[in-house]
Enzyme design. Sequence first.
Site, PDB file in Angstrom:
ATOM      1  N   PRO A 131      -4.323  11.937  41.261  1.00 52.18           N
ATOM      2  CA  PRO A 131      -3.363  11.507  42.692  1.00 52.18           C
ATOM      3  C   PRO A 131      -2.916  12.988  43.130  1.00 52.18           C
ATOM      4  O   PRO A 131      -2.630  13.666  42.701  1.00 52.18           O
ATOM      5  CB  PRO A 131      -1.651  11.109  42.164  1.00 52.18           C
ATOM      6  CG  PRO A 131      -2.342  10.326  40.486  1.00 52.18           C
ATOM      7  CD  PRO A 131      -3.632  11.320  40.159  1.00 52.18           C
ATOM      8  N   GLU A 132      -2.911  12.933  44.329  1.00 49.30           N
ATOM      9  CA  GLU A 132      -1.955  14.571  45.260  1.00 49.30           C
ATOM     10  C   GLU A 132      -0.791  14.065  45.521  1.00 49.30           C
ATOM     11  O   GLU A 132      -0.729  13.204  45.476  1.00 49.30           O
ATOM     12  CB  GLU A 132      -3.503  14.882  46.030  1.00 49.30           C
ATOM     13  CG  GLU A 132      -4.398  14.489  45.889  1.00 49.30           C
ATOM     14  CD  GLU A 132      -4.356  16.319  44.613  1.00 49.30           C
ATOM     15  OE1 GLU A 132      -3.419  17.157  44.822  1.00 49.30           O
ATOM     16  OE2 GLU A 132      -5.465  16.767  44.200  1.00 49.30           O
ATOM     17  N   LYS A 178       4.305  16.648  43.202  1.00 46.82           N
ATOM     18  CA  LYS A 178       3.274  15.515  42.633  1.00 46.82           C
ATOM     19  C   LYS A 178       4.604  14.805  42.002  1.00 46.82           C
ATOM     20  O   LYS A 178       4.017  13.935  40.794  1.00 46.82           O
ATOM     21  CB  LYS A 178       2.302  15.971  42.151  1.00 46.82           C
ATOM     22  CG  LYS A 178       1.168  16.867  43.175  1.00 46.82           C
ATOM     23  CD  LYS A 178      -0.004  17.493  42.339  1.00 46.82           C
ATOM     24  CE  LYS A 178      -0.889  16.175  41.476  1.00 46.82           C
ATOM     25  NZ  LYS A 178      -2.027  17.042  41.134  1.00 46.82           N
TER      26      LYS A 178
END
Length: 113
Positions: free
Chosen positions: A2-3, A55
């Site tokens: 996940p970015e 994040k």
Amino acid sequence: MPEGDTIHHAAERIRAALAGHVPDELATPHPRHAGDRWPELLAGRSIRAVDAHGKHLFLRFDGGMTLHSHLRMTGAWSIQRLGERWRRSPSRAWLLVRRADGRSCSSTVRCSS
């Protein structure tokens, strides 16, 4: 992996589903998180805001309680309606937040049991 944009998109979706509501159910299905006591600590508290920084995702509850989420390498937040098939096994979820209308959000991360 996940970015940042993934986390911000998840925050927008979760905000639309849960902000301003008191969850009708909070659960920690994964055994590793059963002792975290999130359901009892957050019971009856409204979700004031959902936001992301980098994040990191934050669910902000009444009373100054904030739940912090970082998805690591394989985590995800998902939103389902009651009866919809989960994309990942529900037992992998570290947190499940459900409203009375059946709308729910859950977060899964890869956990070692």
